[in-house]
Design a protein around this motif. Sequence first.
Motif, mmCIF file in Angstrom:
data_model
loop_
_atom_site.group_PDB
_atom_site.id
_atom_site.type_symbol
_atom_site.label_atom_id
_atom_site.label_comp_id
_atom_site.label_asym_id
_atom_site.label_seq_id
_atom_site.Cartn_x
_atom_site.Cartn_y
_atom_site.Cartn_z
ATOM 1 N N ALA A 357 39.678 32.318 35.072
ATOM 2 C CA ALA A 357 41.004 31.700 35.150
ATOM 3 C C ALA A 357 41.558 31.751 36.572
ATOM 4 C CB ALA A 357 41.954 32.408 34.186
ATOM 5 N N SER A 358 41.194 32.771 37.328
ATOM 6 C CA SER A 358 41.715 32.920 38.688
ATOM 7 C C SER A 358 41.137 31.890 39.653
ATOM 8 C CB SER A 358 41.411 34.329 39.216
ATOM 9 O OG SER A 358 42.005 35.315 38.392
ATOM 10 N N THR A 359 40.029 31.262 39.286
ATOM 11 C CA THR A 359 39.391 30.285 40.186
ATOM 12 C C THR A 359 39.890 28.862 39.961
ATOM 13 O OG1 THR A 359 37.539 29.935 38.659
ATOM 14 C CG2 THR A 359 37.309 31.702 40.275
ATOM 15 N N ILE A 360 40.690 28.642 38.928
ATOM 16 C CA ILE A 360 41.133 27.281 38.605
ATOM 17 C C ILE A 360 42.014 26.711 39.711
ATOM 18 C CG2 ILE A 360 42.523 25.907 36.999
ATOM 19 C CD1 ILE A 360 41.516 27.738 34.757
ATOM 20 N N ARG A 432 32.903 37.448 47.386
ATOM 21 C CA ARG A 432 32.648 36.066 47.780
ATOM 22 C C ARG A 432 33.698 35.131 47.195
ATOM 23 N NH1 ARG A 432 26.587 33.858 47.582
ATOM 24 N NH2 ARG A 432 27.704 32.240 48.704
ATOM 25 N N ILE A 433 33.998 35.320 45.924
ATOM 26 C CA ILE A 433 35.001 34.469 45.280
ATOM 27 C C ILE A 433 36.357 34.669 45.946
ATOM 28 C CG2 ILE A 433 36.208 33.984 43.122
ATOM 29 C CD1 ILE A 433 33.653 34.900 41.642
ATOM 30 N N GLY A 434 36.714 35.920 46.242
ATOM 31 C CA GLY A 434 37.986 36.198 46.897
ATOM 32 C C GLY A 434 38.082 35.554 48.264
ATOM 33 N N THR A 435 36.980 35.539 49.006
ATOM 34 C CA THR A 435 36.963 34.865 50.311
ATOM 35 C C THR A 435 37.254 33.376 50.157
ATOM 36 O OG1 THR A 435 35.340 36.468 51.141
ATOM 37 C CG2 THR A 435 35.575 34.404 52.364
ATOM 38 N N GLY A 436 36.677 32.771 49.134
ATOM 39 C CA GLY A 436 36.949 31.360 48.867
ATOM 40 C C GLY A 436 38.409 31.111 48.547
ATOM 41 N N LEU A 437 39.029 32.014 47.811
ATOM 42 C CA LEU A 437 40.448 31.870 47.467
ATOM 43 C C LEU A 437 41.320 31.918 48.719
ATOM 44 C CD1 LEU A 437 40.717 34.104 44.260
ATOM 45 C CD2 LEU A 437 40.617 31.623 44.371
ATOM 46 N N LEU A 572 46.948 36.886 44.495
ATOM 47 C CA LEU A 572 47.477 38.209 44.168
ATOM 48 C C LEU A 572 47.069 38.652 42.771
ATOM 49 C CD1 LEU A 572 51.072 38.006 45.699
ATOM 50 C CD2 LEU A 572 49.051 39.127 46.657
ATOM 51 N N GLN A 573 47.149 37.729 41.803
ATOM 52 C CA GLN A 573 46.739 38.123 40.454
ATOM 53 C C GLN A 573 45.218 38.256 40.354
ATOM 54 O OE1 GLN A 573 45.445 36.317 37.518
ATOM 55 N NE2 GLN A 573 44.741 34.556 38.735
ATOM 56 N N TYR A 574 44.474 37.524 41.201
ATOM 57 C CA TYR A 574 43.016 37.700 41.238
ATOM 58 C C TYR A 574 42.662 39.115 41.705
ATOM 59 C CZ TYR A 574 38.203 37.419 42.896
ATOM 60 O OH TYR A 574 36.864 37.673 43.126
ATOM 61 N N PHE A 576 44.313 41.767 41.266
ATOM 62 C CA PHE A 576 44.565 42.692 40.165
ATOM 63 C C PHE A 576 43.356 42.778 39.252
ATOM 64 C CE2 PHE A 576 45.883 43.188 35.706
ATOM 65 C CZ PHE A 576 46.485 44.436 35.757
ATOM 66 N N TRP A 577 42.819 41.622 38.833
ATOM 67 C CA TRP A 577 41.688 41.625 37.906
ATOM 68 C C TRP A 577 40.385 42.062 38.586
ATOM 69 C CZ3 TRP A 577 43.032 41.638 33.137
ATOM 70 C CH2 TRP A 577 44.164 40.941 32.708
ATOM 71 N N ALA A 578 40.188 41.656 39.827
ATOM 72 C CA ALA A 578 38.951 42.008 40.525
ATOM 73 C C ALA A 578 38.854 43.512 40.760
ATOM 74 C CB ALA A 578 38.868 41.249 41.849
ATOM 75 N N ASN A 579 39.970 44.154 41.082
ATOM 76 C CA ASN A 579 39.950 45.600 41.319
ATOM 77 C C ASN A 579 39.700 46.391 40.039
ATOM 78 O OD1 ASN A 579 40.392 45.547 44.112
ATOM 79 N ND2 ASN A 579 42.610 45.366 43.859
ATOM 80 N N ARG A 580 40.034 45.805 38.894
ATOM 81 C CA ARG A 580 39.826 46.490 37.619
ATOM 82 C C ARG A 580 38.441 46.215 37.019
ATOM 83 N NH1 ARG A 580 44.469 47.922 34.651
ATOM 84 N NH2 ARG A 580 43.444 47.251 32.715
ATOM 85 N N TYR A 581 37.735 45.250 37.594
ATOM 86 C CA TYR A 581 36.457 44.840 36.987
ATOM 87 C C TYR A 581 35.337 45.814 37.339
ATOM 88 C CZ TYR A 581 32.740 41.847 35.253
ATOM 89 O OH TYR A 581 31.671 41.353 34.543
#
Length: 605
Positions: A357-360, A432-437, A572-574, A576-581
């Motif tokens: 959902a964070s990548t949409i 990698r995904i976070g860098t794209g964001l 910012l919400q990404y 949150f989820w990435a740090n918990r994964y």
Amino acid sequence: MSSITVTPSEAQKHVEETPELNIWEEDYVDWRKRPAVKGRHGGMLAASFVLAVEVLENLAFLANASNLVLYLSKFMHYSPSGSANIVTNFMGTAFLLALLGGFLADAFFTTYSIFLLSAVIESLGLLILTLQAHVPYLKPPTCVSNQLGSPCHKVGGGKAVMLFSGLYLVALGVGGIKGSLPPHGAEQFDETTFVGRNKRSAFFNYFIFCLSCGALIAVTLVVWMEDNKGWQWGFGISTLTIVVSIPIFLLGSPTYRIKTPAGSPITTIFKVLASAAFISRKAKSSNNVVISISTSSVSSDSVRDVDEQTPITPIPTQNLEFLNRAAMKNPNHPELKCTLKQVEEAKVVLKIFPIFASTIMLNCCLAQLSTFSVQQAATMNTKLGSLKVPPASLPVFPVIFIMILAPTYNHAIVPIARKLTKSEMGITHLQRIGTGLVLSIVAMAVAALVEMKRKNVALRTHMLDSSEPLPISFLWVALQYLFLGSADLFSLAGMMEFFFTEAPMSMRSLATALSWASLAMGYYFSSVLVSVINGVTKACRLTPWLYGRSLNHYHLERFYWLMCILSGLNFLQYLFWANRYTYRSKSAGEQPPFKEQQHKSHLVV
């Protein structure tokens, strides 16, 4: 619908025929439905056929998608915003249908057969579009928009039916290919070894590289043909290209290893959710405890030795604990009892959904590459010396950058990162995904600034209502393309590898298709955002931001600033989820430490 099955007699016969290769991959078969043999099936040779096909497949798709907004506005007489919405809906549907292709490949057919069927469907859709573009009677009459007595009427009736039939047959075919081709290539590698995982990671990088190679040809040669020779040439080339991809794919058949379908993974997930919900409701209304669950005293090794058919033992993971109840004995509804494996697989799927959902929002930004950005460039000076560049060829800038960055990332950045972090991945999928964001946020800020500059030029030169090109180079728009292209490389390759690696084996095609589904949701959200913005601004008695006689009357810069802000909040919400994964391989203890893996790989070599 049929599935691939291999009888013991067939397997034994196959082994007897190849005594020197008497070890075959479990759950994998060759194209003749015989057990796949190590050393004969799979590997980089098999994946190379997939990479070659991806060049042709993306050429056929992007050749039309990148320029379609101009075809719809100039020849089918849709408004700029109407054309943009049609394109985003078409591309969104194509990518969303990748879920269908992935589901069918996992549950009933195979990635091999889904690709072949989808390629035929896409060829049929392209053939219809080629015929319509070639025959004048099948298009609306030519008109001059600023000439009195010659109004432009958009395509309608049977001609519109033909247009959308062709478009959505192409969308169906593209969806099937996108949902089956990447997992088919990734399945060629042995994930039980470091070398196999390393090559699989490289495959995803080179998949994006080959995707870009096809895009480069599409946005240069084919777009030039469409603008100068006619759209029938562009559609015709795409048709020929996708047809040629079929025999090339078939040439690799003797080398492929093909995962056998294992039934619907969706059914299993819903069964776990239903069972957990039912037992939770029953526990609240009853004091009888069926079985207690302790998560602290059981190691992962003991869990892996549990027979899935025996009553449930303590669940090994503590995340999403409410699902653990699905494995309890339920005398009233024994058909709802789930195995340990089913519960854990459902947990994995639910954990990756927040990342999906964070990548949409990122893909909503990428949707601008084929809509408003192309229309921006069409109002500007597109000459490079004596060469006039078609506006739809603008994506050549991010494409070339991706083609340079992809091998650089694989051969330079990742090895350095592995030495620095002492980990197998070097740079994790989520990083990698976070860098794209982050890059997408920068891209939208740059896009807003460039649009402000373009509008100021139009205002200063009194050309707001002029159809002549503005005295500003289209290379300014290329800046946002470079940032969005970089974001695409980091995010798409990262998403594909992340979803494939983390998903249960029974639904890897479907999980990989989430990467394309994210693109689809991004395109749909872009269309919704345009409609909502126009509706809200009109309701506030203001001039709609994305409405007017031409793009010069739009407030496109405000739209881009809004997307920049939304992208920042999404990041910012990404976080949150990435740090918990917690990665599945890490939490389950499935892989040995990096140094051991590397040592073992040297022994194999």
